[in-house]
Design an enzyme around this catalytic site. Structure first.
Site, PDB file in Angstrom:
ATOM      1  CB  SER A   1     -25.588 -18.139  -3.790  1.00 45.52           C
ATOM      2  OG  SER A   1     -24.772 -18.594  -4.836  1.00 45.52           O
TER       3      SER A   1
ATOM      4  CG  ASP B   1     -24.787 -26.192  -3.685  1.00 42.85           C
ATOM      5  OD1 ASP B   1     -24.605 -25.970  -4.901  1.00 42.85           O
ATOM      6  OD2 ASP B   1     -25.094 -25.298  -2.867  1.00 42.85           O
TER       7      ASP B   1
ATOM      8  CG  HIS C   1     -26.892 -23.221  -5.243  1.00 36.53           C
ATOM      9  ND1 HIS C   1     -25.955 -23.089  -4.229  1.00 36.53           N
ATOM     10  CD2 HIS C   1     -26.982 -21.981  -5.814  1.00 36.53           C
ATOM     11  CE1 HIS C   1     -25.505 -21.848  -4.195  1.00 36.53           C
ATOM     12  NE2 HIS C   1     -26.112 -21.153  -5.141  1.00 36.53           N
TER      13      HIS C   1
END
Length: 301
Positions: free
Chosen positions: A127, A253, A281
């Site tokens: 991320s 995601d 995610h």
């Protein structure tokens, strides 16, 4: 008098035995540091397990290196030295007042790799950590690194820009920054629903575990770092990357669109996408077995 001499003799005997036993004990610890100073009065928490080729992992926002628990368990038993670095302001690392941007994070990582004498490592980032490792590799010309792995990366541009319409809008980004300053606990609690592809992909206990890690971060640091991410555009940097790159991304995601993976793949010449069809995610726990084995294969290639 005799009793005093006897007591002293016993004390000397006991002390000598303790010193002798300590000096002859074979250490159970490998002697690795858990905290590494990156600048005066700033130490980062590091998890350092296993032997062999190094894999260095950088966490996402507002997590810490603890997020990689199941990667440590797997990789450290598969012939790798797996190292997780918690960025300043997060987890168990120091949380000083000051800058929290991608130059600072990259500089800190460089110091840790130098102090640990790491070479030819696979560097992975999740991320926001994906944006951090891209910035590190391009700023330092892949120093200490031979391969790059991106996990649900918030890159190349997490905020919508001209020519990059896939990220968060400027208004929503500003709203997120405001939430970090006014409703942080509610914001973090809400991640549980947004992280996986669907309800049930991760258990309530795993959801709670991730929430607890998120709550350890400095409120100031999470605000400043998310502002830095919103201002970051890595698109011009992508052509500079020449090492092999694996792009791990969940097709469902909700926080970092799968289009990010396509954009990274287009921009980085020696890259390939590894699709996680059943993940959002949280691909590192939603499909942890695939995540671990794919990372192992990439490292060994």
């Amino acid at each position: 008098m005799k009793k005093s001499i006897l007591a002293i003799a016993i004390l000397v005997f006991l002390f000598t035995n303790v010193v002798f036993s300590q000096s002859n004990r074979k250490p159970a610890s490998a002697g690795r540091l858990e905290y590494i100073e990156v600048e005066k009065n700033v130490k980062l928490h590091v998890t350092d397990l296993g032997e062999g080729q190094p894999i260095v992992l950088i966490h996402g926002w507002p997590l810490s290196d603890e997020m990689y628990e199941y990667q440590y368990q797997y990789l450290s038993r598969k012939g790798f030295r797996v190292i997780g670095i918690t960025l300043r302001g997060f987890g168990k690392s120091d949380k000083p007042y000051g800058r929290y941007d991608f130059d600072v994070f990259s500089d800190d990582i460089k110091v840790v790799l130098e102090k640990l004498k790491i070479e030819n490592a696979v560097l992975g980032g999740f991320s926001m950590g994906g944006a951090v490792v891209i910035h590190y590799v391009t700023k330092y010309n892949a120093a200490h690194i031979s391969k790059l792995a991106l996990f649900g990366a918030a890159a190349p541009s997490w905020r919508q820009r001209e020519g990059s319409p896939f990220g968060i809008s400027e208004a929503d980004g500003n709203g997120l920054v405001l939430q970090t300053m006014t409703a942080r606990q509610d914001l973090i609690a809400g991640f549980g629903a947004a992280f996986p592809a669907k309800e049930g992909n991760i258990s309530k206990n795993v959801e709670k575990w991730l929430e607890n890690i998120n709550l350890e971060a400095s409120p100031y640091a999470i605000t400043e770092s998310i502002k830095a991410l919103l201002n970051l555009d890595l698109r011009p940097q992508l052509p500079k990357i020449s090492i092999p790159v694996a792009i791990f991304h969940g097709t469902q995601d909700k926080l970092c669109s799968f289009e990010f993976a396509n954009e990274l793949n287009k921009g980085i010449k020696n890259s390939r996408i590894i699709r996680f069809e059943n993940s959002g995610h949280a691909l590192f726990v939603e499909e942890s077995e695939k995540f671990n084995t794919e990372l192992e294969k990439f490292a060994k290639q």
